[in-house]
Design an enzyme around this catalytic site. Structure first.
Site, PDB file in Angstrom:
ATOM      1  N   HIS A  11       6.139  -5.229  12.243  1.00  0.00           N
ATOM      2  CA  HIS A  11       5.446  -3.935  12.154  1.00  0.00           C
ATOM      3  C   HIS A  11       5.117  -3.419  13.555  1.00  0.00           C
ATOM      4  CE1 HIS A  11       2.536  -0.825  10.800  1.00  0.00           C
ATOM      5  NE2 HIS A  11       3.249  -0.852   9.681  1.00  0.00           N
ATOM      6  N   HIS A  34       0.854  -1.192   0.000  1.00  0.00           N
ATOM      7  CA  HIS A  34       0.000   0.000   0.000  1.00  0.00           C
ATOM      8  C   HIS A  34       0.884   1.235   0.000  1.00  0.00           C
ATOM      9  CE1 HIS A  34       0.835  -0.604   4.273  1.00  0.00           C
ATOM     10  NE2 HIS A  34       0.180   0.476   4.646  1.00  0.00           N
ATOM     11  N   ASP A  74       5.718   4.414   5.229  1.00  0.00           N
ATOM     12  CA  ASP A  74       6.603   3.433   5.879  1.00  0.00           C
ATOM     13  C   ASP A  74       6.745   2.151   5.054  1.00  0.00           C
ATOM     14  OD1 ASP A  74       3.848   3.125   6.680  1.00  0.00           O
ATOM     15  OD2 ASP A  74       4.470   1.669   8.190  1.00  0.00           O
TER      16      ASP A  74
HETATM   17 ZN   LIG Z   1       2.770   0.384   8.015  1.00  0.00          ZN
HETATM   18 ZN   LIG Z   2      -0.205   1.402   6.571  1.00  0.00          ZN
END
Ligand SMILES: [Zn+2]
Ligand SMILES: [Zn+2]
Length: 304
Positions: free
Chosen positions: A271, A63, A67
């Site tokens: 994450h 996406h 980050d």
């Molecule tokens: Zn992320």
């Molecule tokens: Zn994200």
């Protein structure tokens, strides 16, 4: 067994820290390298962990949050400096071509290789890459913006010919290909040897699934059934479940519930929110639900 492994280059989340890089990883399948996400700092991590990054021909972006993609332009620019040639394909949301196109025009004129954007729709699971041995399909995730995970599937391999038996029966080498493809074999006297007496089945095809970023999403379970390795985001501890949902992320317990319910072989969590100085509690929480869990860290290489 042909190599199939994943090297973690970054497993932090949106806020940069000195402990973790933003998201990026490299999948190595039979020495073909595939990049999954490309957060800021990715190219330094590629060097630190001795990845032959000129071999990366396909980049998959889950996406368009920074980050997961702020490292892309720098990486492509460096590929130009090291005189990579051929083509690099960027599999991403349809907006990616517009988002990165103007930066490429400005910073990366005269690249010695071509860049092709291959847009996919994150809403449906579709095959976005396939060669003779590997297939990649998207996994629709649920996040603040359109997001997809990726499932890397080894294609079924041909069975192994029993060479000792083939030699004992004087089977001509020219018949080996047909037997491996499933044919029976007749000796010169007309005696038939069924295929299953001449070959041993190949090992089951291996699968790697990448799911970041997403809320807890049980709809993924059938798509993940039996994968060998699942990377699933675990941004927060479950005590922050409400915050996780508000921010469209998952907790460590939720990542482990997905792994358990999809009967995966191994789970790798990552994450991590910048609030966690160490990952011990996140790991312990996930292991309490799904024991075969490891915590991602930069440089960790997981073999399938
Ligand atoms: Zn992320
Ligand atoms: Zn994200």
């Amino acid at each position: 067994m042909d190599c199939f492994n994943v090297t973690i280059l970054g497993c932090g989340s949106a806020t940069p820290t000195l402990r973790h890089q933003p998201t990026a990883q490299v999948v190595n399948f039979r020495d073909k390298l595939f990049m999954v996400d490309c957060g800021e700092g990715t190219q330094l991590e590629l060097r630190r962990h001795k990845q032959k990054f000129q071999r990366i021909g396909h980049i998959f972006l889950s996406h368009l949050h920074g980050d997961h993609c702020f490292g892309l332009i720098g990486f492509l620019s460096t590929l130009g400096l090291v005189q990579r040639n051929g083509e690099v394909v960027i599999h991403a949301h349809p907006d990616a071509e517009q988002v990165f196109g103007s930066q490429l025009k400005y910073f990366c004129r005269d690249l010695p290789f071509t860049i092709r954007f291959a847009p996919f729709s994150p809403e449906v699971s579709e095959i976005i890459y396939e060669d003779r041995t590997l297939r990649v399909r998207t996994l629709p995730l649920r996040h603040r913006i359109p997001t997809a995970g990726f499932l890397f599937e080894e294609l079924p391999r041909q069975p192994h010919l029993n060479i000792a038996r083939a030699t004992a029966l004087n089977i001509p080498i020219s018949d080996y290909v047909a037997i491996k493809a499933g044919a029976d074999w007749k000796d010169p006297s007309g005696l038939l040897y069924p295929n299953e007496t001449l070959v041993a089945p190949a090992a089951a095809p291996r699968k790697y699934a990448y799911c970041s970023d997403t809320v807890y999403l049980p709809a993924l379970i059938p798509l993940l059934e039996g994968v060998d390795l699942l990377y699933h985001e675990a941004t927060y501890l479950h005590e922050l479940e409400a915050l996780a949902h508000e921010r469209w992320h998952s907790t460590a317990r939720e990542a482990a519930m997905i792994a358990r319910d999809a009967h995966v072989r191994q789970l790798c969590i990552g994450h991590y929110s910048a609030r966690y100085q160490i990952t011990d509690e996140l790991l312990a929480e996930a292991q309490s639900v799904f024991p075969n869990t490891v915590a991602a860290t930069e440089g960790l290489r997981l073999e399938l």
